[in-house]
Write a protein that holds these residues in place. Structure first.
Motif, PDB file in Angstrom:
ATOM      1  N   ARG A 267       1.053  -1.475  -0.099  1.00 49.08           N
ATOM      2  CA  ARG A 267       0.296   0.207   0.260  1.00 49.08           C
ATOM      3  C   ARG A 267       1.237   1.139  -0.107  1.00 49.08           C
ATOM      4  O   ARG A 267       0.230   2.460  -0.745  1.00 49.08           O
ATOM      5  CB  ARG A 267      -1.030   0.194   1.477  1.00 49.08           C
ATOM      6  CG  ARG A 267      -2.361   1.521   1.618  1.00 49.08           C
ATOM      7  CD  ARG A 267      -2.231   1.039   2.680  1.00 49.08           C
ATOM      8  NE  ARG A 267      -3.058   2.291   3.277  1.00 49.08           N
ATOM      9  CZ  ARG A 267      -4.159   2.574   2.391  1.00 49.08           C
ATOM     10  NH1 ARG A 267      -5.158   2.016   1.614  1.00 49.08           N
ATOM     11  NH2 ARG A 267      -4.987   3.596   2.827  1.00 49.08           N
ATOM     12  N   ARG A 268       1.880   1.530   0.810  1.00 50.96           N
ATOM     13  CA  ARG A 268       2.768   2.670   0.749  1.00 50.96           C
ATOM     14  C   ARG A 268       3.313   2.697  -0.823  1.00 50.96           C
ATOM     15  O   ARG A 268       3.577   3.618  -1.098  1.00 50.96           O
ATOM     16  CB  ARG A 268       4.069   2.132   1.823  1.00 50.96           C
ATOM     17  CG  ARG A 268       3.936   2.215   3.720  1.00 50.96           C
ATOM     18  CD  ARG A 268       4.541   1.986   4.692  1.00 50.96           C
ATOM     19  NE  ARG A 268       4.583   1.813   5.456  1.00 50.96           N
ATOM     20  CZ  ARG A 268       5.133   2.083   6.789  1.00 50.96           C
ATOM     21  NH1 ARG A 268       6.261   1.324   6.807  1.00 50.96           N
ATOM     22  NH2 ARG A 268       4.784   1.944   8.151  1.00 50.96           N
ATOM     23  N   THR A 271       0.894   3.453  -3.738  1.00 46.51           N
ATOM     24  CA  THR A 271       0.023   4.493  -3.820  1.00 46.51           C
ATOM     25  C   THR A 271       0.192   6.013  -4.987  1.00 46.51           C
ATOM     26  O   THR A 271       1.408   5.970  -4.831  1.00 46.51           O
ATOM     27  CB  THR A 271       0.011   5.202  -2.185  1.00 46.51           C
ATOM     28  OG1 THR A 271      -0.301   4.659  -1.303  1.00 46.51           O
ATOM     29  CG2 THR A 271      -0.663   6.871  -2.309  1.00 46.51           C
ATOM     30  N   GLY A 428      -0.125   5.332   2.948  1.00 45.62           N
ATOM     31  CA  GLY A 428      -1.046   4.873   1.749  1.00 45.62           C
ATOM     32  C   GLY A 428      -1.953   4.762   1.763  1.00 45.62           C
ATOM     33  O   GLY A 428      -1.895   5.676   3.017  1.00 45.62           O
ATOM     34  N   ASP A 430      -6.039   5.187  -0.737  1.00 43.72           N
ATOM     35  CA  ASP A 430      -6.523   4.999  -1.906  1.00 43.72           C
ATOM     36  C   ASP A 430      -6.170   5.293  -3.674  1.00 43.72           C
ATOM     37  O   ASP A 430      -6.689   4.734  -4.355  1.00 43.72           O
ATOM     38  CB  ASP A 430      -7.900   4.027  -1.071  1.00 43.72           C
ATOM     39  CG  ASP A 430      -7.693   3.224  -0.071  1.00 43.72           C
ATOM     40  OD1 ASP A 430      -7.519   2.079  -0.352  1.00 43.72           O
ATOM     41  OD2 ASP A 430      -8.742   3.691   0.322  1.00 43.72           O
TER      42      ASP A 430
END
Length: 1015
Positions: A267-268, A271, A428, A430
């Motif tokens: 996620r980090r 992004t 991170g 979405d």
């Protein structure tokens, strides 16, 4: 299990226990668990730890502590883990961030429960140690403050030291910035032995990395010398470079598929960070232009950059939905200008540079604004907050664990930009997170060479423009590049094409034996010697910063007693602001502001000095100690040197709560007491009208108390009443930091045995004192110790101050305790029995020279006349020491250790008792830092005097009679001290000889600090 109560936990269990919270039990990332297993199994750290930003590289500290605990089951000489862990980075803000993690680790181990993983690790870190119960202690080295050296008290103490390159690097090379000449060998020994170096952001520290590698080879070569082989113990010296952008091919530990697929890391790194390339129109400087016109053009270009940066940041907050927007610029002046513009627009803005006092920086982050918590909070928890703007320099581009929602950055080299983008959406997101890179057209033009980033800045802009796609952006449409790790990494160029986009990496000069020969001569140092900064930052580096401290009790009308006022509370590093010396000189001369970047050791843009009119105004105090400090007048500014601690009157201005502010004329808050309390757990409180007036405290109360003291009284009730009154003022509220100090002082005064009054500071023209100092000597509780990890001040190295104590201590009592301490140190470090014996023998004889009747008279003791034998009731230390130079019988500059050496040289049993008589003699001569290579010259007007002493230290050293003659011959160049020093360096090596000296000197210091502790 080798006798341990608790079994060794897994690294994952230790990690859980360290960072467990009510709402979250963290697991180590796959790479962290794998690295811990590799280090523990093989005892080997990889040469480079190459991981992307936001991978959690600071957890290498956790791994190093775990490795040290795991090695506790091995014999000391077989250990592969270092006791002293040095986390080194050239960003001062990142130093503070890493130190917070280190302190939290140490605090949790100090207060570990009776069972569980933390208890098991604490038990192993304490294993085999007798002189200190702390499983781990920490220190931060970020400024050259004189004798801020509590961390060197115990060679067996597990330690995490977080430091800048200048501070630890200068110590490694025997030239510690801000360290006294006498203490430099100790700092060199403890930084070069039993040491693990975690060099963070190593791509920014290429010269120092090269110097570390050269030192590693030097120390390894010393271990093959005959004298060192006989010592029979190993001291690891390990270097691991931490970087997100490794350069040359090397052994590199990096992430695996398990990390890339990890839910947090993926996620980090995944992004999206759509980044607009936004040019800033600016004028190029042509050759032949006058300095005045050049400065005017640069000021105009800088103003355009600042205007564009502020406009863009406001747009990201308004149109891009960013709650916390970072604005990162390449110079301190432009960062401050952008910050001021945002403040003038009534925005919630904060300024961060490395040119600030750590005390101010800490309270900025942890004060009422709760900025630290906001910067670390999850994005969903910020939605109700109004937009916040963080304006900074390079100090935030690496290592800071902060999470920004938007980023505006001035263009830099590619590696610097990638570090800055590591703070953007760090946890991170979405949805895509917007950013803008601003490029001044004069800086991004082909062929431009930036004073900091060289040609890499322009080439990076051109490369980014070549890969950009034109698309919409929350700020405006234009060329956009996605700076997500997973998007950018696959399209990076390779080989020379990549190197051209990276900041210049200067090479350190080659270290030669002659360099070590010069540096190892510490007291006195050679007149000409290699410049240390070249080996820390490369040949284009500038010398070390000066450290600026502001004090309210420096009366600008008269500088006579400035040194005494500062000595009342000696400066500590948390109240010091680091600044390049040229910038300070230009400010003191009231010349145009210098260009100041925010990278340690880098050379700022050169500007010729403007003409100035020198005068005789006192403007600063060059602080060293009470005797050696000097007032610097306007006409003598060239006397200031790199690495100096410079104390300024508060009224001089130049600093605010955000740091260096050369245009500010407002008085700078004096934070001496709270800084000392928070950094070192030591409480002092000045009763000074000047200080109280600045803090809004009742000035008249201070005057009344001082008058009562001048009349011969200072009742506790009156002092308590005055301190309490400061808390009840409504018209002049007390600063929170001052209020905490006052509360602590009141609590200490409740028990008279917990406090005393320090020496009075006389007024310039009055008979009554201008200030008094209240000193608390209450020991902190274990809980307080866990919060602040208290320290002790090392004894002074001069002959007479080292003889001061709270009570009379006999020679036999003191030497017995030194022998016990040195044996304990030697046992904990598992030294060879022969070396233990020589250290104990040197400890038993080291202070015999104090029986000189003139020295005893200074201690208030009358001893035998010429030729008679003195017994061991002679004093080693005394509460009252005569310091009146007019009546002083002790020759100026004389050293008691020179006479101790003469006694030992004349002892017939030396050869029978010592394994290496020459080493014993050198240890005695050098136990206060002299004899490296000579003693100071001393001329005695009186004739030689025959002296004799009967002395026995303990059962292992029988009572013997020692005889010698005092006189000038003890200090002659032909006395053999210099040649002995060089012979021993050839036999033991420069660093190992310093290490052997350290065991005796620290034992002597410990005995001086705690004369009533016999076990």
């Amino acid at each position: 299990m080798s006798g341990f109560v608790h079994p060794l936990p897994t690294f994952a269990a230790f990690f859980h226990a360290l960072w467990d919270r009510e709402d979250f039990t963290p697991d180590p990332f796959p790479w962290q668990d794998a690295l811990a297993s590799q280090v523990v199994d093989t005892g080997h750290w990889p040469e480079t730890l190459g991981l992307p930003t936001a991978a959690g590289k600071t957890a290498a500290l956790d791994i190093a502590v775990y490795h040290l605990a795991a090695e506790a089951e091995r014999e000391a000489r077989a250990r592969r883990a270092a006791r002293r862990i040095f986390f080194v980075v050239d960003r001062r803000v990142i130093v503070d961030e890493a130190h917070e993690r280190a302190e939290e680790i140490a605090s949790k181990l100090v207060t570990a429960p009776t069972s569980g993983p933390l208890a098991a690790i604490a038990e192993r870190l304490r294993h085999g140690r007798k002189l200190d119960s702390d499983p781990l202690t920490t220190v931060v080295l970020r400024g050259g403050i004189y004798r801020d050296s509590h961390w060197v008290r115990d060679p067996s103490q597990p330690l995490i030291c977080v430091s800048t390159i200048d501070q630890v690097g200068s110590r490694l090379l025997f030239r510690g910035y801000g360290v006294s000449d006498g203490a430099r060998p100790i700092h060199a020994a403890l930084t070069a032995h039993d040491a693990l170096y975690l060099l963070d952001e190593a791509h920014l520290s290429h010269p120092f990395a090269q110097t570390l590698d050269a030192l590693k080879r030097q120390i390894a070569a010393e271990r093959a010398l005959p004298g060192v082989a006989a010592m029979a113990f190993a001291t690891p010296f390990t270097v691991c470079k931490l970087t997100a952008t490794p350069g040359e091919p090397q052994e590199c530990f990096t992430e695996t598929a398990a990390d890339r697929n990890h839910p947090v890391l993926s996620r980090r790194w995944g992004t999206s960070k759509p980044t607009l390339l936004s040019p800033v129109k600016s004028q190029r400087v042509t050759q032949g232009i006058s300095p005045e016109d050049k400065r005017a053009i640069e000021n105009t270009n800088a103003a355009r950059l600042v205007d564009k940066a502020v406009e863009t940041a406001l747009s990201l907050a308004k149109d891009g939905g960013a709650n916390i927007v970072a604005v990162i610029l390449n110079q301190v002046a432009t960062a401050r200008a952008a910050f001021q513009m945002l403040k003038d627009a009534d925005k919630d803005a904060f300024l961060f540079t490395g040119r600030s006092r750590p005390f101010d920086r800490f309270h900025l982050l942890h004060g009422p604004e709760r900025l630290h918590a906001r910067l670390k909070a999850a994005p969903k928890d910020r939605s109700a907050d109004s937009p916040c703007f963080i304006v900074a320099t390079q100090c935030l581009e690496a290592g800071a664990d902060y999470d920004f929602d938007g980023l505006v950055t001035e263009c830099a080299s590619l590696d610097a930009l990638r570090q800055r983008f590591g703070r953007l959406a760090r946890s991170g997101r979405d949805a895509p997170v917007p950013a803008v890179i601003l490029g001044r057209s004069d800086h991004t033009a082909a062929g431009f060479e930036h004073f900091l980033y060289g040609e890499a800045l322009a080439k990076t802009w051109q490369w980014l423009d070549s890969i950009a796609t034109r698309q919409s952006h929350p700020h405006e449409s234009g060329p956009v590049v996605d700076f997500a790790q997973t998007a950018l990494a696959p399209i990076l160029p390779t080989g020379d094409a990549l190197l051209a986009l990276l900041a210049p990496k200067p090479n350190a000069p080659i270290l030669l034996p002659a360099h070590f020969d010069a540096w190892s001569q510490t007291n006195p140092a050679p007149y000409a010697e290699p410049e240390v900064s070249l080996f820390l930052h490369g040949p284009e580096s500038r010398p070390a910063d000066v450290q600026l401290v502001w004090r309210a009790d420096l009366d600008v009308r008269d500088s006579t007693n400035w040194h005494l006022a500062v000595a009342a509370i000696p400066p500590c590093s948390s109240e010091a602001l680091p600044l390049p010396l040229p910038a300070l000189l230009r400010w003191l001369r009231e010349q145009p502001e210098a260009t100041v970047a925010d990278l340690e050791g880098t050379r700022d843009e050169e500007e010729k000095e403007a003409p100035t009119t020198a005068d005789g105004r006192p403007c600063a105090l060059r602080w060293s100690n009470t005797e050696e400090s000097e007032v610097i007048y306007q006409r003598d500014l060239r006397r200031l040197r790199p690495g100096d601690t410079v104390v300024l009157p508060s009224s001089a201005g130049g600093c605010d709560r955000f740091g260096w502010a050369p245009k500010s004329a407002s008085a700078v808050m004096d934070v001496a007491e709270p800084a000392l309390l928070e950094q070192r757990g030591e409480l002092r409180f000045r009763i000074s009208p000047l200080v109280w007036e600045q803090r809004g405290l009742p000035k008249q109360e201070a005057i009344d108390l001082l008058q009562r003291r001048a009349d011969g009284e200072l009742p506790k009730d009156a002092l308590l009443s005055a301190l309490r009154a400061t808390l009840e003022l409504n018209s002049a509220p007390v600063a929170p930091a001052a209020k905490r100090v006052i509360h602590s002082a009141i609590a200490a005064l409740a028990r008279p045995e917990h406090w005393r009054l320090g020496a009075a500071v006389p007024a310039a023209s009055e008979t009554e004192p201008a200030a008094l100092v209240l000193i608390c000597r209450k020991r902190m509780s274990l809980e307080q110790k866990a919060r602040m990890l208290h320290s002790h001040t090392l004894p002074f190295a001069d002959d007479i101050r080292s003889a001061r104590a709270e009570r009379e201590i006999t020679l036999s009592e003191h030497t017995a305790q030194v022998v016990r301490s040195v044996r304990a140190f030697a046992e904990e470090c598992d030294l060879a029995s022969t070396l233990r014996g020589d250290l104990a023998l040197a400890a038993a004889w080291h202070d015999l020279g104090k029986i000189d009747p003139r020295f005893q008279l200074k201690l208030g003791k009358i001893v035998a006349a010429d030729g008679e034998t003195v017994t061991t009731d002679a004093l080693a230390k005394s509460r009252s020491v005569e310091t009146d130079d007019a009546l002083d019988p002790w020759p100026q500059g004389a050293r008691h250790e020179a006479l101790s050496l003469a006694f030992a040289e004349g002892q017939p049993q030396l050869g029978a008792l010592a394994s290496d008589p020459e080493l014993v003699l050198h240890l005695i001569a050098a136990h206060h830092g002299w004899a490296r290579p000579i003693f100071p010259p001393v001329i005695e007007e009186k004739t030689e005097q025959a002296l004799s002493v009967r002395h026995a230290c303990d059962d292992t050293h029988p009572e013997m009679v020692f005889s010698a003659h005092s006189g000038s011959h003890l200090y002659a160049l032909a006395n053999g001290v210099c040649l002995r020093f060089h012979r021993l360096q050839e036999s033991y090596g420069r660093y190992h000889l310093a290490l052997i000296e350290t065991f005796l000197r620290l034992a002597d210091w410990r005995a001086s600090e705690t004369p009533d502790e016999h076990d």
